[in-house]
Write a protein that holds these residues in place. Structure first.
Motif, PDB file in Angstrom:
ATOM      1  N   GLU A  97      27.290 130.151  43.391  1.00 41.29           N
ATOM      2  CA  GLU A  97      28.575 130.324  42.166  1.00 41.29           C
ATOM      3  C   GLU A  97      29.001 131.151  41.766  1.00 41.29           C
ATOM      4  O   GLU A  97      30.113 131.225  41.657  1.00 41.29           O
ATOM      5  CB  GLU A  97      27.823 128.895  41.830  1.00 41.29           C
ATOM      6  N   LEU A 100      31.538 133.371  44.054  1.00 44.16           N
ATOM      7  CA  LEU A 100      32.422 132.689  43.833  1.00 44.16           C
ATOM      8  C   LEU A 100      33.681 132.628  43.275  1.00 44.16           C
ATOM      9  O   LEU A 100      34.842 132.452  43.056  1.00 44.16           O
ATOM     10  CB  LEU A 100      32.115 131.054  43.926  1.00 44.16           C
ATOM     11  N   PHE A 104      38.065 132.457  42.859  1.00 45.18           N
ATOM     12  CA  PHE A 104      38.913 131.529  42.503  1.00 45.18           C
ATOM     13  C   PHE A 104      39.399 131.906  41.553  1.00 45.18           C
ATOM     14  O   PHE A 104      41.030 131.892  41.459  1.00 45.18           O
ATOM     15  CB  PHE A 104      37.739 130.124  42.389  1.00 45.18           C
ATOM     16  N   ASN A 114      42.394 122.811  40.065  1.00 45.96           N
ATOM     17  CA  ASN A 114      41.716 122.390  41.158  1.00 45.96           C
ATOM     18  C   ASN A 114      40.578 120.821  41.157  1.00 45.96           C
ATOM     19  O   ASN A 114      39.926 121.652  41.879  1.00 45.96           O
ATOM     20  CB  ASN A 114      41.591 123.918  42.028  1.00 45.96           C
ATOM     21  N   ALA A 115      40.847 119.966  41.030  1.00 51.77           N
ATOM     22  CA  ALA A 115      40.033 118.959  40.845  1.00 51.77           C
ATOM     23  C   ALA A 115      39.658 118.304  42.384  1.00 51.77           C
ATOM     24  O   ALA A 115      38.340 117.484  42.457  1.00 51.77           O
ATOM     25  CB  ALA A 115      40.102 118.440  39.907  1.00 51.77           C
ATOM     26  N   LEU A 116      40.737 118.113  43.590  1.00 52.84           N
ATOM     27  CA  LEU A 116      40.496 117.420  44.259  1.00 52.84           C
ATOM     28  C   LEU A 116      39.880 118.226  45.586  1.00 52.84           C
ATOM     29  O   LEU A 116      39.116 117.482  46.168  1.00 52.84           O
ATOM     30  CB  LEU A 116      41.575 116.826  44.641  1.00 52.84           C
ATOM     31  N   SER A 117      39.839 119.559  45.731  1.00 43.09           N
ATOM     32  CA  SER A 117      39.386 119.832  46.761  1.00 43.09           C
ATOM     33  C   SER A 117      37.769 120.508  46.074  1.00 43.09           C
ATOM     34  O   SER A 117      37.371 120.282  45.873  1.00 43.09           O
ATOM     35  CB  SER A 117      40.011 121.735  47.152  1.00 43.09           C
ATOM     36  N   ARG A 118      37.475 120.284  48.093  1.00 40.02           N
ATOM     37  CA  ARG A 118      36.100 120.404  47.943  1.00 40.02           C
ATOM     38  C   ARG A 118      35.985 122.251  47.716  1.00 40.02           C
ATOM     39  O   ARG A 118      36.401 122.726  48.313  1.00 40.02           O
ATOM     40  CB  ARG A 118      35.250 119.961  49.334  1.00 40.02           C
ATOM     41  N   VAL A 119      34.596 122.661  47.394  1.00 38.67           N
ATOM     42  CA  VAL A 119      35.048 124.192  46.616  1.00 38.67           C
ATOM     43  C   VAL A 119      33.769 124.854  48.081  1.00 38.67           C
ATOM     44  O   VAL A 119      34.663 125.272  48.276  1.00 38.67           O
ATOM     45  CB  VAL A 119      33.060 124.334  45.693  1.00 38.67           C
ATOM     46  N   ASP A 121      35.758 123.483  50.636  1.00 40.69           N
ATOM     47  CA  ASP A 121      36.835 123.672  51.990  1.00 40.69           C
ATOM     48  C   ASP A 121      37.557 125.172  51.887  1.00 40.69           C
ATOM     49  O   ASP A 121      38.845 125.699  52.798  1.00 40.69           O
ATOM     50  CB  ASP A 121      37.510 121.787  51.462  1.00 40.69           C
ATOM     51  N   ASN A 122      36.745 125.481  51.032  1.00 45.05           N
ATOM     52  CA  ASN A 122      37.832 126.782  50.711  1.00 45.05           C
ATOM     53  C   ASN A 122      37.218 127.823  51.508  1.00 45.05           C
ATOM     54  O   ASN A 122      36.538 128.934  50.755  1.00 45.05           O
ATOM     55  CB  ASN A 122      38.232 128.027  49.261  1.00 45.05           C
TER      56      ASN A 122
ATOM     57  N   ARG B 218      34.212 114.134  43.269  1.00 47.82           N
ATOM     58  CA  ARG B 218      35.181 114.909  43.563  1.00 47.82           C
ATOM     59  C   ARG B 218      35.095 115.822  42.735  1.00 47.82           C
ATOM     60  O   ARG B 218      34.941 117.112  43.179  1.00 47.82           O
ATOM     61  CB  ARG B 218      36.519 114.377  44.441  1.00 47.82           C
ATOM     62  N   ILE B 219      35.034 116.001  41.337  1.00 45.20           N
ATOM     63  CA  ILE B 219      35.680 116.614  40.056  1.00 45.20           C
ATOM     64  C   ILE B 219      34.323 117.704  40.173  1.00 45.20           C
ATOM     65  O   ILE B 219      34.573 118.498  40.019  1.00 45.20           O
ATOM     66  CB  ILE B 219      35.844 116.125  38.762  1.00 45.20           C
ATOM     67  N   ARG B 221      32.059 118.542  42.395  1.00 44.91           N
ATOM     68  CA  ARG B 221      32.311 118.853  43.551  1.00 44.91           C
ATOM     69  C   ARG B 221      33.752 120.519  43.662  1.00 44.91           C
ATOM     70  O   ARG B 221      33.909 120.756  45.201  1.00 44.91           O
ATOM     71  CB  ARG B 221      32.346 119.045  44.995  1.00 44.91           C
ATOM     72  N   SER B 222      34.136 119.995  43.241  1.00 45.97           N
ATOM     73  CA  SER B 222      35.801 121.096  42.825  1.00 45.97           C
ATOM     74  C   SER B 222      35.588 121.895  42.951  1.00 45.97           C
ATOM     75  O   SER B 222      34.340 122.669  41.564  1.00 45.97           O
ATOM     76  CB  SER B 222      36.603 120.006  42.865  1.00 45.97           C
ATOM     77  N   PRO B 223      36.438 123.340  43.050  1.00 50.60           N
ATOM     78  CA  PRO B 223      35.997 124.112  42.288  1.00 50.60           C
ATOM     79  C   PRO B 223      36.299 124.284  40.638  1.00 50.60           C
ATOM     80  O   PRO B 223      36.057 124.841  39.931  1.00 50.60           O
ATOM     81  CB  PRO B 223      37.373 125.206  42.593  1.00 50.60           C
ATOM     82  N   PHE B 224      37.450 123.164  40.283  1.00 48.17           N
ATOM     83  CA  PHE B 224      38.090 122.716  38.851  1.00 48.17           C
ATOM     84  C   PHE B 224      36.287 122.558  38.198  1.00 48.17           C
ATOM     85  O   PHE B 224      36.277 123.496  36.761  1.00 48.17           O
ATOM     86  CB  PHE B 224      38.655 121.716  38.529  1.00 48.17           C
ATOM     87  N   MET B 226      33.296 123.051  38.682  1.00 47.96           N
ATOM     88  CA  MET B 226      32.673 124.537  39.060  1.00 47.96           C
ATOM     89  C   MET B 226      32.825 125.516  37.967  1.00 47.96           C
ATOM     90  O   MET B 226      32.380 125.587  36.963  1.00 47.96           O
ATOM     91  CB  MET B 226      32.619 125.269  40.027  1.00 47.96           C
ATOM     92  N   MET B 227      34.211 125.353  37.532  1.00 50.93           N
ATOM     93  CA  MET B 227      34.728 125.670  36.453  1.00 50.93           C
ATOM     94  C   MET B 227      34.452 125.706  34.926  1.00 50.93           C
ATOM     95  O   MET B 227      34.115 126.337  34.321  1.00 50.93           O
ATOM     96  CB  MET B 227      36.108 126.369  36.404  1.00 50.93           C
TER      97      MET B 227
END
Lengths: 259, 400, 445
Positions: A97, A100, A104, A114-119, A121-122, B218-219, B221-224, B226-227
Motif C-alpha cells: 500500500e 501504491l 495513485f 475515488n471511493a467506489l472502485s477497488r484498489v 481493480d486498478n 466499498r469505501i 477497499r477503494s483508493p479513497f 486507502m488515502m
C-alpha cells in the motif's frame, strides 16, 4: 541553466542570520551534494525548497516555477520528491500500500473522490508499484507492515515511493543518517543504480563525506550560511577553504560520521 | 458483479443473515420464563440496533480510517431527525422524502462544521467538534425553539399541513409509512412458549444497515479509503506525495455526517419525534464508545459495539429491585437481601456502572475491541482443532 | 473476520427453513386493542425520572405507584379506595386480573422517556403508561401513547400545553396547570403585596416554564402588576448567581421563580444569598414568589422558603377523609408523608383502574369514555371533574406558604387558602390552551 536555481536567498531567525546570499545552481541529470559543518544552514536551505520556510529575500526557481509560498503538495506536483532524514513512510500500512499511494497520487492529483472502485481493480497502478518494488528489491516483503522493517528497508521503500512518481528532482536529506555500515553501502549502490537508470536529478544534503565523495558529481560547501565553494569532488578534497570551514573536525577526507 | 471481494461478500452475507433472523436470535428465552428479561427481540430495540449500527459505521469511516476523533457526531444525528420530522409535518408521512432531506441537511451541516474544525487536527479538532455540537444542542434546546420545539421535542400534530397526504379523517395522528407500509406494523409469531415479533420498521432499518455496510466496504477497499488510512498514519508523507489532505478528511467527515443524518432520519421515521437531547455531548460520546468497544477501523466492530451498548442501556436499566428479588427469592432472606443489594449497584439505574466496567475491561484486555476478542477466540479455536497446518498458519497470521 | 464454512452455511439455512415451515405457529390473536391482557394479570408501565433534576419526585411517584398496586390487588389498608366516591374497585385487581407493573427511567429526557415507554409497550405488554415529572417528557410520552394505542395517565406535569395545544385523546391529566396557579395565586399576592408591584421572572426554558410564566404574568398584570423582565434559564443550570445578580438593579420588587425541583432549590438559595429578601425597593419589601411549590422542594431549600407564597396540587396536611386515608397508608408503608407528586400518581392509577372496571374493558376507547366527564370525590381535592373536551381535571387549588415555624422536616408548608374550582376554571378554547386537537381515542392494534 539548472533545473533548480537559488538566487540571493537570505533567511534570518530573530537576529541570527541562517542563510546569507546563497546562490545555487543544480544541473539536470546530476547528483549535487550540499555539505557543510553542523549549523551551516543546510537544513534551512532545504526547507526553503519544499515550502516549509519562506526566505526573507531571494528566489527559488524550479523548472520555471517559483517554489516560494506554495504548499508542499503543490511542490511535489511540480516534480519534486523528498527523502527525509528518518524515513517518512505510512508505517501502519503494508509495503504494498505504501507503494501504491504515490502511484495513485501521481495519477489522481491532489484530491479525487475515488471511493467506489477497488484498489485492486486498478491494474496499471499495481503494475507500476510492483515494478518499483522489484527495482528496490522489496518485492518479497510487499505484504509486510511497513513499521516492522529494518531502517535500510524503510529507506528503500521511501525511495521507491518517491521514484514511483517519476520526479524531476529528488531531494535527499542525509539519506544514510543513523544507518548501519551495510545499509549505508547498499543505499549508496541503490542511489547510483537509480541515477544510472533513470537519470534523475538529485540534491543530497549530507554530513558523511564517504557517501558524498562516492556519489556526487558536484558539491557545494555551505559554511556559516553561505556557499564558500562549489566544484567537482576532486577539487573539493583538500580545498583550503573547506579545510578551514571544517576546522577542528579532523581532516576532510576521512571524516566519517560516527553517531 | 465484481465489486467486492469474496471475503467481504461473506461478511456482508453474515450481517444480512443476522439481521434477517434478529427476531429469533434476540429472543432466545421463552416469554414467560424469568430470563425473558434478557430478550431484546422487540421492535423498538431491534430498530435501535440497526440505526445505531448505521451511525457507528459512518463514524468509523471518519475515526477508524482517518483517526480524526469527532466528539460532535450527535449533532448530525439530531439535525437528521429534525429534518425528517419537518418533512412529516409539511409533506407527507412517507419516509423516503424525509430520509433524503435528513441526509442532505446533515451533509451540508457537516460540510460547514467540518470545513472549520478540520483546520486543526488531534485534540484541537475533537474540541472544536465538541464545541460545535454543544452549540447545536443549545440552539436546538432554546434559541431555535420555533424550529425545534425546544425541550419538548418536535412532534407531528393533527394540524400539520402535510400537503401531499390525503386528508386525515380518522382523527388520529398519522403514522410513518413507506408507500403504504406502516412502520409500526408488527407480525407476531408464536412458537410454543416463544413469541417472535417481525416489525416492518425494523426490516426497513435493517435494509438501510446493509446498504450502509455495503457502502462502507466499498469505501474501505477503494483508493479513497486507502488515502484516508494514509492520512491516519502519516500526513507529512502524504503532503510530500502531492496529496492535499484537507479535501480527503473533509470528504470523510461529510460522508460520516451523512451516515449520521440517515440514522437520525430513520430514528424519526420509526418514532416521529426529534428531541434536542439526542444532540447532547453525552450522545456524541456514546458513538465514540460504540466504535472503540467494537473495534476501531474494522468493518464489523462498530456495528457490534452499537448493539452491545444499546443492549445494556435497554435491558440492564430495566432490572429493578423487584425483578432481582424475584430471581433470588429461593435464597434465605438475609442472603437474598445482600445479593440484591450488591446487584442493585449494577442494574437498573446502575447500568452505567456495568457498562463502564465492561468498557474498561475491554479496552485494557482487548485494545482492538470486540473484534479482537472474536479473532482471538477464532484463533484459539483453530489451534484447538490443532492440525499441523493450522499451527503453521496461525504463526503467519498478522493481527489486523 | 467471519469464519463462515460451507457446512455452517448449510446448517443455518436448514434451521431457517424449518422455522418458516413450522406448522404450529399462530399469528397474534386479532385483538381489538394494543396489548389486550390474555392471562390472569394486567401490566401497567410506571415511567418516572430516576435520575436528573426531578429524581426526588420520581422516587416518590414510584412509591405511590407501588402502594396503589398493593391496594388494587387487595393488600394494605385500601387507602383512598375506601373514600373514593366510585365503589367499583374491590381489591381484586382490575377486572379480576392481578395488577403487575414494570418501571423505567425517563432521565427527564424526551428521547429516553419514549424509548423506555416503547419497550414497556412492545416488550412488557403494558396496557397503560403513567408517570413523568416534567412536562416536556409527559407531552412526548403522551404523543407516543396516542400513536401506540395505550392510555397515558399523566403524573406531575403542570404545563398548560399538556392538556392545551399538545392534548391527546389517549392522555389524561389529574394535576393542575400553570393557568390555574396564576388564577389562584394572583388574588392572594394582590392582597398581601398590593397592586403596584414590579415583577422579574426567572423561567425554566421549556414548555412548562414558558406556559407558567405566561399564566402568572397575565394573572398578575390583570391585578395591576408590571412585568419588568423575563429571563429564560436552561433546565440543566445549577448555579443561578449570574441570573440573580441582575435582579438587584432592575428596579423590580418581586422575583418570580418559575423553577421546579432542583432548579428551584438552587435559584431560591442563590436569591436569598444575594440578600434579596432583606432589601427595600421602591419603598416596599422585596418579595419572592414560587408559583409551583412542592414539599420535596421546600424541604430541599430549607430555611429559605419561610414566608414564600406558591401554589400546589395537594398537601398532606389536608384534613378531608381521602387525604387522611392516603397519608395514613403511605406513612405506614414508608414512614413519612407523601408529596403532591405521589398523591397525583396514586390517584391516577386508581382512576384508571376504576374506569376499566366501570367500562368493563382495558380498551383505551372504553376507558377514555368512562373517564371523560367523570365526576368524583374523596380523592383529596374535593369534588373533581375530568373535563371531556381536554381531559383536564378541574378541582380546588391550594395556595401555600413556607411555614415560619416548622415542627418537623415534613411540615414545611402551610395552606393559606383553598381556591375554589370556579375561580381557576377556563374555557376549552382559552387562548393559552388553543392550537391543538384532541383527536380520537386510538385503540391501536
Amino acid at each position: 541553466m539548472g533545473i533548480l536555481e537559488v538566487q540571493n536567498v537570505n533567511k534570518s531567525f530573530g537576529g541570527l542570520k541562517a542563510l546569507h546570499n546563497v546562490n545555487l545552481d543544480i544541473e539536470e541529470g546530476k547528483i549535487h551534494a550540499i555539505i557543510g559543518p553542523n549549523g551551516a544552514g543546510k537544513s534551512t536551505l532545504l526547507n526553503c525548497f519544499v515550502g516549509k520556510l519562506t526566505p526573507d529575500t531571494g528566489t527559488v526557481m524550479f523548472d520555471g516555477h517559483s517554489l516560494l509560498g506554495i504548499k508542499p503538495y503543490e511542490i511535489n506536483q511540480l516534480g519534486v520528491s523528498r527523502v527525509f532524514q528518518t524515513p517518512e513512510i505510512f508505517s501502519e500500512l503494508s509495503v504494498w500500500e505504501n507503494t501504491l499511494i504515490p502511484c495513485f497520487a501521481k495519477r489522481d492529483g491532489s484530491f479525487t473522490l475515488n471511493a467506489l472502485s477497488r484498489v485492486s481493480d486498478n491494474k496499471d497502478m499495481a503494475e507500476k508499484a510492483e515494478k518499483m518494488l522489484v527495482d528496490v528489491d522489496l518485492i518479497n516483503k510487499k505484504d509486510m507492515l511497513a513499521s516492522s522493517m529494518s531502517r535500510g528497508d524503510k529507506r528503500r521503500l521511501e525511495m521507491a515511493m518517491c521514484l514511483s512518481q517519476n520526479p524531476k528532482l529528488l531531494l535527499l536529506d542525509e539519506p544514510t543518517a543513523g544507518m548501519a555500515r551495510a545499509d549505508t553501502e547498499s543505499t549508496i549502490e541503490l542511489l547510483k543504480s537509480i541515477q544510472k537508470k533513470l537519470k534523475i536529478t538529485m540534491a543530497i544534503i549530507e554530513h558523511d563525506m564517504g557517501v558524498v565523495f562516492s556519489l556526487a558529481q558536484k558539491i557545494s560547501v555551505l559554511a556559516q550560511g553561505t556557499v564558500i565553494v562549489e566544484d567537482i569532488p576532486e577539487n573539493i578534497k583538500g580545498h583550503p577553504k573547506v579545510k578551514e570551514a571544517y576546522l577542528g573536525e579532523a581532516q576532510v577526507e576521512g571524516n566519517m560520521r560516527d553517531d | 458483479m465484481n465489486t467486492i471481494s469474496k471475503a467481504d461478500m461473506k461478511t456482508l452475507f453474515f450481517v444480512a443473515i443476522i439481521a434477517l433472523l434478529a427476531p429469533f436470535i434476540l429472543n432466545p428465552f421463552p416469554t414467560d420464563s424469568g430470563l425473558a428479561q434478557f430478550n431484546a427481540g422487540y421492535p423498538d430495540l431491534m430498530q435501535r440496533f440497526a440505526i445505531y449500527g448505521i451511525l457507528a459505521i459512518g463514524f468509523n469511516i471518519l475515526f477508524g480510517l482517518t483517526g480524526y476523533l469527532s466528539f460532535g457526531h450527535a449533532a448530525f444525528l439530531g439535525v437528521g431527525s429534525y429534518s425528517a420530522v419537518w418533512m412529516f409535518k409539511l409533506l407527507s408521512m412517507n419516509i423516503i422524502p424525509a430520509l433524503i432531506l435528513s441526509v442532505i441537511v446533515a451533509g451540508l451541516f457537516s460540510l460547514l462544521i467540518g470545513f472549520i474544525s478540520l483546520r486543526r487536527s488531534g485534540i484541537y479538532f475533537s474540541i472544536l467538534t465538541l464545541a460545535f455540537a454543544q452549540m447545536s444542542f443549545a440552539l436546538a434546546y432554546s434559541v431555535l425553539t420555533p424550529l425545534t420545539n425546544g425541550e419538548t421535542g418536535l412532534q407531528i400534530t393533527l394540524n400539520d399541513p402535510r400537503i401531499l397526504a390525503a386528508e386525515n379523517v380518522s382523527g388520529n395522528l398519522p403514522v410513518t409509512t413507506l408507500f403504504g407500509l406502516e412502520m409500526r406494523d408488527t407480525w407476531a409469531m408464536q412458537v410454543g412458549a416463544w413469541d417472535f415479533q417481525f416489525n416492518i420498521g425494523y426490516y426497513i432499518c435493517a435494509i438501510f444497515l446493509l446498504l450502509a455496510f455495503y457502502l462502507s466496504i466499498r469505501i474501505f477497499r477503494s483508493p479513497f479509503g486507502m488515502m484516508l488510512r494514509a492520512v491516519k498514519t502519516n500526513q507529512n508523507r502524504l503532503n510530500y506525495t502531492g496529496i492535499n489532505t484537507r479535501p480527503y478528511t473533509l470528504a470523510a467527515f461529510v460522508i460520516s455526517g451523512m451516515y449520521a443524518g440517515l440514522a437520525g432520519g430513520l430514528m424519526a421515521s420509526m418514532d416521529p419525534l426529534a428531541g434536542a437531547e439526542r444532540m447532547q455531548w453525552t450522545a456524541s460520546g456514546e458513538i465514540v464508545l460504540m466504535t472503540i468497544l467494537g473495534g476501531t477501523g474494522t468493518l464489523l466492530g462498530p456495528v457490534m459495539g452499537a448493539g452491545f451498548i444499546k443492549y445494556f442501556e435497554n435491558i440492564f436499566s430495566k432490572i429493578n429491585d423487584t425483578v432481582l428479588h424475584g430471581w433470588f427469592s429461593w435464597m434465605p432472606d438475609g442472603l437474598e437481601n445482600i445479593i440484591v443489594w450488591v446487584l442493585h449497584l449494577f442494574t437498573g439505574k446502575g447500568w452505567h456502572l456495568t457498562l463502564g466496567i465492561m468498557f474498561m475491561l475491554i479496552v485494557i484486555f482487548l485494545p482492538g475491541g470486540l473484534m479482537e476478542g472474536m479473532s482471538r477466540i477464532g484463533n484459539w479455536w483453530k489451534r484447538r482443532k490443532g492440525d499441523d497446518d493450522a499451527e503453521s498458519k496461525s504463526t503467519t497470521t498478522a493481527a489486523e | 473476520m467471519s469464519k463462515f464454512t460451507r457446512r455452517g452455511l448449510i446448517k443455518t439455512s436448514a434451521t431457517v427453513g424449518a422455522g418458516l415451515a413450522m406448522p404450529t405457529f399462530i399469528t397474534s390473536p386479532l385483538a381489538a386493542y394494543t396489548n389486550a391482557p390474555t392471562g390472569g394479570s394486567v401490566t401497567l408501565g410506571f415511567n418516572v425520572p430516576q435520575s436528573g433534576p426531578y429524581a426526588d419526585e420520581g422516587a416518590d411517584e414510584l412509591r405511590a405507584y407501588k402502594l396503589a398496586v398493593e391496594h388494587l390487588n387487595g393488600g394494605g389498608d385500601g387507602g383512598m379506595m375506601n373514600t373514593f366516591s366510585s365503589k367499583s374497585l374491590t381489591g381484586n385487581g382490575i377486572l379480576g386480573k392481578k395488577v403487575e407493573y414494570v418501571t423505567g427511567d425517563t432521565q427527564t429526557k424526551s428521547d429516553a422517556a419514549r424509548a423506555s415507554a416503547k419497550s414497556m409497550i412492545e416488550k412488557d405488554g403494558a396496557v397503560m403508561i403513567t408517570g413523568g415529572s416534567s412536562s416536556g417528557v409527559a407531552i412526548a410520552v403522551q404523543g407516543l401513547c396516542q400513536e401506540a394505542g395505550v392510555i397515558f395517565m399523566a403524573g406531575l406535569t403542570h404545563s398548560n400545553d399538556t392538556t392545551g395545544k399538545d392534548k391527546k385523546a389517549n392522555g389524561f391529566r389529574h394535576f393542575f396547570n400553570g393557568y390555574m396557579s396564576g388564577a389562584a395565586l394572583a388574588p392572594v399576592l394582590e392582597a398581601r403585596y398590593g397592586k403596584d408591584r414590579n415583577a422579574y421572572h426567572l423561567t425554566a426554558d421549556y414548555t412548562w416554564g414558558w406556559t407558567q410564566q405566561e399564566s402568572i404574568q397575565a394573572a398578575t398584570e390583570a391585578k395591576g402588576w408590571n412585568t419588568v423582565n423575563n429571563v429564560l434559564t436552561p433546565l440543566a443550570t445549577t448555579d443561578f448567581s449570574s441570573y440573580v445578580a441582575p435582579v438587584l438593579n432592575s428596579g423590580a420588587d418581586v422575583l418570580v421563580l418559575n423553577h421546579y425541583g432542583g432548579n428551584m432549590i438552587n435559584s431560591l438559595t442563590s436569591a436569598v444569598q444575594f440578600g434579596l429578601r432583606d432589601k427595600m425597593v421602591n419603598g416596599k419589601n422585596f418579595e419572592i414568589v414560587v408559583p409551583l411549590y412542592s414539599r420535596l422542594m421546600a424541604r430541599g431549600a430549607g430555611e429559605n422558603v419561610k414566608g414564600i407564597f406558591g401554589s400546589t396540587n395537594w398537601h398532606w396536611s389536608l384534613s378531608d377523609e381521602g387525604s387522611k386515608a392516603f397519608v395514613k397508608s403511605f406513612g405506614t408503608k414508608y414512614g413519612f408523608p407523601p408529596s403532591q407528586a405521589a398523591h397525583t400518581t396514586y390517584v391516577q392509577t386508581l382512576l384508571y383502574a376504576d374506569a376499566c372496571e366501570r367500562s368493563g374493558t382495558f380498551n383505551p376507547c372504553g376507558v377514555s369514555e368512562a373517564l371523560e366527564g367523570f365526576k368524583f370525590d374523596g380523592m383529596g381535592n374535593g369534588p373533581t371533574e375530568y373535563r371531556a373536551e381536554d381531559h383536564q381535571c378541574f378541582k380546588d387549588v391550594l395556595v401555600v406558604k413556607g411555614k415560619e415555624n416548622p415542627t418537623s422536616e415534613f411540615d414545611v408548608l402551610e395552606v393559606v387558602e383553598i381556591t375554589p374550582r370556579s375561580q381557576v376554571e377556563y374555557a376549552v378554547d382559552h387562548p393559552m390552551f388553543a392550537g391543538g386537537a384532541l383527536g380520537k381515542c386510538n385503540p391501536g392494534a
